[in-house]
Design an enzyme around this catalytic site. Structure first.
Site, PDB file in Angstrom:
ATOM      1  N   SER A 100      -9.701 -26.490 -16.906  1.00  0.00           N
ATOM      2  CA  SER A 100     -10.620 -27.451 -15.970  1.00  0.00           C
ATOM      3  C   SER A 100     -10.694 -28.743 -16.777  1.00  0.00           C
ATOM      4  O   SER A 100     -10.800 -29.071 -17.271  1.00  0.00           O
ATOM      5  CB  SER A 100     -11.913 -26.924 -15.203  1.00  0.00           C
ATOM      6  OG  SER A 100     -12.096 -27.492 -14.232  1.00  0.00           O
ATOM      7  N   ASP A 258     -12.324 -33.990 -11.349  1.00  0.00           N
ATOM      8  CA  ASP A 258     -12.686 -33.009 -12.393  1.00  0.00           C
ATOM      9  C   ASP A 258     -11.373 -33.087 -13.122  1.00  0.00           C
ATOM     10  O   ASP A 258      -9.693 -32.862 -12.881  1.00  0.00           O
ATOM     11  CB  ASP A 258     -13.524 -31.586 -11.817  1.00  0.00           C
ATOM     12  CG  ASP A 258     -12.563 -30.437 -11.446  1.00  0.00           C
ATOM     13  OD1 ASP A 258     -11.277 -31.129 -10.867  1.00  0.00           O
ATOM     14  OD2 ASP A 258     -12.188 -28.992 -11.580  1.00  0.00           O
ATOM     15  N   ASP A 260      -8.564 -30.973 -13.985  1.00  0.00           N
ATOM     16  CA  ASP A 260      -7.291 -29.932 -13.385  1.00  0.00           C
ATOM     17  C   ASP A 260      -7.896 -30.207 -12.006  1.00  0.00           C
ATOM     18  O   ASP A 260      -6.788 -29.831 -10.749  1.00  0.00           O
ATOM     19  CB  ASP A 260      -7.611 -28.398 -13.300  1.00  0.00           C
ATOM     20  CG  ASP A 260      -8.730 -27.901 -13.038  1.00  0.00           C
ATOM     21  OD1 ASP A 260      -9.796 -28.412 -13.030  1.00  0.00           O
ATOM     22  OD2 ASP A 260      -8.818 -26.600 -11.796  1.00  0.00           O
ATOM     23  N   ASP A 262      -9.082 -29.954  -8.907  1.00  0.00           N
ATOM     24  CA  ASP A 262      -9.302 -29.523  -7.686  1.00  0.00           C
ATOM     25  C   ASP A 262     -10.951 -29.068  -7.241  1.00  0.00           C
ATOM     26  O   ASP A 262     -10.712 -29.049  -5.853  1.00  0.00           O
ATOM     27  CB  ASP A 262      -8.518 -27.738  -8.103  1.00  0.00           C
ATOM     28  CG  ASP A 262     -10.445 -27.317  -8.674  1.00  0.00           C
ATOM     29  OD1 ASP A 262     -11.046 -27.955  -9.806  1.00  0.00           O
ATOM     30  OD2 ASP A 262     -10.739 -25.798  -9.424  1.00  0.00           O
TER      31      ASP A 262
END
Length: 469
Positions: A100, A258, A260, A262
């Site tokens: 992340s 962010d 990743d 999501d």
């Protein structure tokens, strides 16, 4: 036996590559995951982010899965919600390689069962850890195979089918991908075309196919070293560039993803941050318009305005603990249509109860484009109270400090306490705060909400004086 407690977290596996995570260990995690889900599925879908270590670790995990006789469907570069889409649409368990917003030296694994159902400590992750610690048994049968599948276009089409933007007025938006996976997914979801992709470094953009939305891209180049800023938009320092660009180009809104991709974070036309609680309430109202009387999940640190607005629009608000596994479990139990967290995770029944910042962003743009006012006016209706944001304090003894706060406030007249997740204190007059211990660090996390900024600051000062004494 190795002790993996330092890297097997509540919801995922995460650690420093080369020190805590390497290909051999990840191979064992793949084999252990295969053993867990073998009775349920014939294959595992695997995706990875743009970090230098991600392709190799994803390949090692695939080797572990196939060593136990299961097949692998590799989708290659992907956002986490793109992996959830693959898991849901293909009805296969999945594994996503990402850390992340963590720095480049980190990587990790997020796993799910078929239909994007979460795998956390209580739903398989502890079992996977135990299997690896004790030694993965060898499988004597035939190895599985690895195939490749590109699901990006299908993912984009699925999301755009859920939110109708065809009637939008013309909008200009700035999107900051933070050199993360938003740079991979946004061009396809927003139909920017190859010319717009190549123009991102020069600040060029492009509109959605057939739709009057002009996208001004920032930091779309995939780079796991995050050369421009940390890919964590909840930290105010990481949206400064986005805020400045929104003001510079006169955009209607800004969107930050962010690492990743999501989670999404929104700023309005003034460059001012929009609270994720306000976004939760806005999207909840839109989902309730499609499904009157539906249940909406909110975690206990979202604004109390969220359940108020949900109830006013005929919905059923349900409060739950912080964390995606709790949100998803409660959505499954209640049949909820939507769930939101103050960390800017947004969960949709129509997306296999998984979190997708991209779908939330499309909802915000649709709501903005359906009326003529600025985003600040639109979201003000969903922002009823002042909030502190999350304030972290490093402490030597989390339990003792929590007890000190409880003892201080618990004896006051009219105060209500609950311990669903940490300690939540409701004060007379409507102010409240939540104090939670971190699962992984010696931290206490404080969130405060009150009628105005002065009341918030007063309560913050009072609680911190106890915690930091």
């Amino acid at each position: 036996m190795p002790d993996l407690s330092g890297i097997v977290k509540a919801y995922d596996i995460r650690g420093v590559v080369g020190e805590q995570l390497d290909a051999a260990l990840v191979r064992d995690f793949g084999a252990a995951f295969a053993l867990l889900i073998k009775p349920e599925a014939p294959a595992v879908v695997i995706g990875h982010d743009m970090r230098d270590s991600s392709p190799g670790l994803a390949s090692a995990f695939a080797e572990g899965v196939t060593s136990q006789g299961l097949d692998v469907v590799s989708i290659g570069l992907a956002s986490t919600d793109q992996l959830y889409f693959a898991s849901g649409s293909l009805n296969l368990p999945g594994a996503m390689f990402t850390a992340s917003h963590n720095p480049a030296k980190y990587n990790g694994i997020k796993m799910c069962r078929a239909g994007a159902s979460p795998v956390g400590q209580d739903t398989g992750l502890a079992e996977i850890r135990d299997t690896v610690e004790q030694g993965v048994p060898e499988f004597e049968g035939q190895r599985g195979t690895v195939s490749e599948r590109d699901v990006l276009a299908d993912y984009a089409a699925y999301l755009r089918n859920l939110v109708d933007l065809s009637g939008n007025r013309p909008l200009k938006i700035v999107v900051d991908a933070g050199n993360g996976m938003g740079g991979h997914t946004v061009p396809t979801v927003f139909g920017m075309g190859s010319a717009a992709r190549s123009a991102s470094a020069e600040g060029g953009g492009g509109g959605m196919d057939g739709l009057p939305i002009d996208v001004v891209p920032m930091y779309f180049e995939l780079d796991g070293s995050f050369p421009n800023h940390e890919a964590n938009p909840l930290d105010p320092a990481n949206i400064v560039d986005l805020q400045a660009k929104v003001r510079e180009v006169g955009a209607d809104a800004g969107v930050a993803f962010d690492g990743d991709a999501d989670r999404c974070f929104i700023v309005d036309e003034r460059g001012e941050p929009v609270s994720p609680s306000a976004i939760t309430a806005l999207v909840a109202v839109r989902e309730l318009a499609k499904d009157p009387g539906g249940t909406i999940i909110h975690n206990l640190i979202t604004s109390k305005g969220v359940p108020e607005i949900v109830a006013e629009h005929g919905g059923k608000p349900v409060r739950t603990r912080v964390g995606h596994s709790f949100i998803k479990a409660e959505m499954a139990r209640t049949g909820a249509i939507f769930g939101g967290e103050h960390s800017a995770h947004y969960y949709f029944r129509d997306f296999w109860r998984a979190d997708t910042g991209m779908l939330a962003a499309l909802h915000v743009l649709a709501a903005l484009g359906e009326q003529n006012g600025p985003l600040s006016d639109l979201t003000s209706a969903y922002s009823r109270y002042a909030a502190s944001g999350e304030i972290n304090s490093t402490v030597d003894d989390q339990v003792a400090k929590m007890m000190a706060v409880k003892d201080s406030f618990g004896t006051r007249p009219g105060v209500e306490l609950d311990e669903l997740d940490g300690l939540t204190v409701q004060l007379p007059g409507g102010a409240w705060f939540n104090l939670r211990p971190s699962n992984t660090e010696p931290l206490l996390r404080l969130n405060v909400e009150a009628a105005n900024a002065e009341a918030v600051q007063g309560l913050v000062d009072e609680v911190l004086a106890i915690i930091r004494s």
